[in-house]
Write a protein that holds these residues in place. Structure first.
Motif, short mmCIF file in Angstrom:
data_model
loop_
_atom_site.label_atom_id
_atom_site.label_comp_id
_atom_site.label_asym_id
_atom_site.label_seq_id
_atom_site.Cartn_x
_atom_site.Cartn_y
_atom_site.Cartn_z
N ALA A 104 0.86 -1.19 0.00
CA ALA A 104 0.00 0.00 0.00
C ALA A 104 0.89 1.23 0.00
N PRO A 105 0.39 2.35 -0.52
CA PRO A 105 1.13 3.60 -0.39
C PRO A 105 1.35 3.92 1.09
N PRO A 106 2.34 4.75 1.40
CA PRO A 106 2.68 5.00 2.80
C PRO A 106 1.57 5.71 3.55
N VAL A 107 1.45 5.37 4.82
CA VAL A 107 0.55 6.06 5.74
C VAL A 107 1.40 6.68 6.84
N GLU A 108 1.37 8.01 6.92
CA GLU A 108 2.04 8.71 8.01
C GLU A 108 1.09 8.80 9.20
N ILE A 109 1.66 8.70 10.39
CA ILE A 109 0.86 8.78 11.61
C ILE A 109 1.06 10.16 12.22
N GLY A 110 -0.05 10.88 12.37
CA GLY A 110 -0.01 12.23 12.92
C GLY A 110 -0.62 12.29 14.30
N LEU A 111 -0.20 13.29 15.06
CA LEU A 111 -0.76 13.53 16.38
C LEU A 111 -1.16 15.00 16.48
N GLY A 112 -2.40 15.24 16.90
CA GLY A 112 -2.86 16.59 17.13
C GLY A 112 -2.13 17.22 18.30
N VAL A 113 -1.56 18.41 18.10
CA VAL A 113 -0.71 19.05 19.09
C VAL A 113 -1.18 20.48 19.33
N LEU A 114 -1.34 20.84 20.59
CA LEU A 114 -1.58 22.22 20.98
C LEU A 114 -0.55 22.71 21.99
N ARG A 115 -0.17 21.85 22.93
CA ARG A 115 0.65 22.30 24.05
C ARG A 115 1.93 21.47 24.15
N PRO A 116 2.88 21.89 24.99
CA PRO A 116 4.20 21.27 24.99
C PRO A 116 4.21 19.77 25.26
N GLY A 117 3.34 19.29 26.17
CA GLY A 117 3.34 17.87 26.49
C GLY A 117 3.05 17.01 25.27
N MET A 118 2.01 17.36 24.54
CA MET A 118 1.67 16.59 23.34
C MET A 118 2.71 16.79 22.25
N ALA A 119 3.35 17.97 22.21
CA ALA A 119 4.41 18.20 21.24
C ALA A 119 5.60 17.29 21.52
N ARG A 120 5.97 17.14 22.79
CA ARG A 120 7.06 16.21 23.12
C ARG A 120 6.71 14.79 22.72
N LEU A 121 5.45 14.40 22.98
CA LEU A 121 5.03 13.05 22.60
C LEU A 121 5.08 12.87 21.09
N ALA A 122 4.66 13.87 20.35
CA ALA A 122 4.74 13.79 18.88
C ALA A 122 6.19 13.60 18.45
N GLY A 123 7.11 14.30 19.10
CA GLY A 123 8.52 14.11 18.79
C GLY A 123 8.98 12.70 19.02
N GLU A 124 8.41 12.03 20.00
CA GLU A 124 8.79 10.66 20.34
C GLU A 124 8.21 9.62 19.39
N ILE A 125 6.92 9.78 19.00
CA ILE A 125 6.24 8.63 18.38
C ILE A 125 5.53 8.92 17.07
N ALA A 126 5.37 10.18 16.68
CA ALA A 126 4.57 10.50 15.49
C ALA A 126 5.47 10.75 14.28
N ASP A 127 4.88 10.68 13.11
CA ASP A 127 5.55 11.11 11.88
C ASP A 127 5.29 12.59 11.62
#
Length: 320
Positions: free
Chosen positions: A150-173
């Motif tokens: 299949a064509p690639p699927v990128e995994i995204g995370l909705g981010v508003l604040r620093p905590g979720m931004a750090r998590l996106a840095g760890e696990i999201a594309d």
């Protein structure tokens, strides 16, 4: 170089309403077509309809709300969409408001960060054709998807604040933001993403910013357009907190004043073509990889033709 994409500025009631926007992406330099969570025509089905109508364009799901579906179903839908369109998919997820969590799950997530970590970890494993065996605090999964190209699927995370931004840095594309001023992305979100990525020993994910915009026209007040675009967000505690962190002086309880604050704080961008291009350049300077043009306010206040005309004008100017 920052890419520019298009957001569906409304929730389609019929799948054929997706076609003009899919056509716009198909015929211009726009990177992809995005659709936020919809409770009428579900985004995956709308994009599949567009593909069947001849408009096979890269799709962005941003962000779909985790309480609505199990991560196995989320991974299946995202890969199925990539197979149907023959194009890459960016599948973004977010925990949603506490009221939604409680309504669908019986109680809100005590830790949205933990819930998002579990959810995205399961989706990533399934899309990597792994046998996933996770018993989490909020979601669990033991299983796998049948392997198939299949064509690639990128995994995204909705981010508003620093905590979720750090998590996106760890696990999201991809980190996906909404209503976030460029300076806040530069000074708060991207540094937090870098911290998360460095802790996980991985490359910095892409940053996609959904940016509400409106071209200047006689009789169109920017604050009215900002309110038409973001009235619901101005009632959300997590959005109010993010905006205050960004220096946008929202008070809560006075929608008209808060809409003016969005304009003054450049969370909502307005102006003539040259002014808008300059304001959008601030996102590129901040390190944003993809800007998604959001004309929801124009659509809601002035109508579909005005929103499409502004989109075409902006994309033409950006291509020059």
């Amino acid at each position: 170089m920052t890419a520019f994409s298009v957001l569906m500025p409304f929730q389609p009631r019929r799948p054929e309403q997706v076609l003009p926007y899919a056509g716009l992406v198909h015929w211009t330099q726009a990177e992809r077509l995005w659709q936020g969570q919809a409770l009428l025509v579900e985004p995956c089905q709308g994009f599949a309809y567009a593909a069947g109508s001849g408009f096979r364009v890269p799709a962005g799901l941003g962000v779909t709300l985790m309480p609505l579906r199990h991560p196995f179903e989320a991974a299946l839908q995202a890969r199925s969409l990539a197979m149907t369109t023959g194009q890459p998919v960016t599948a973004g997820f977010g925990p949603g408001a506490k009221s939604l969590q409680e309504s669908l799950l019986g109680a809100p997530y005590a830790s949205p960060l933990t819930a998002a970590r579990e959810y995205l970890t399961i989706v990533r494993g399934l899309l990597a054709n792994e046998i996933v065996d996770i018993k989490g605090q909020y979601v669990s999964c033991h299983g796998s998807l049948p392997p198939f190209p299949a064509p690639p699927v990128e995994i995204g995370l909705g981010v508003l604040r620093p905590g979720m931004a750090r998590l996106a840095g760890e696990i999201a594309d991809v980190a996906i933001t909404w209503l976030t001023p460029a300076v806040y992305l530069r000074d708060v979100v991207l540094p937090a993403m870098r911290t998360g990525a460095e802790a996980a020993g991985r490359a910095l994910p892409r940053l996609t910013a959904m940016v509400p915009v409106a071209l200047e026209h006689p009789g169109h007040e920017p604050a009215d357009l900002a309110l038409a675009s973001n009235a619901a967000h101005l009632e959300g505690p997590h959005y109010i907190d993010m905006l205050r962190r960004a220096g946008v002086e929202v008070k809560g309880g006075d929608p008209a004043a808060d809409a003016r604050a969005l304009v003054d704080g450049e969370a909502f961008l307005s102006g003539d073509t040259a002014q808008l291009l300059e304001k959008l350049e601030a996102y590129e300077a901040a390190g944003v990889d993809e800007v998604v043009l959001n004309l929801t306010g124009v659509y809601n206040l002035v109508g579909a033709q005005a929103a499409m005309a502004d989109l075409k004008a902006l994309l033409t100017a950006l291509a020059q």
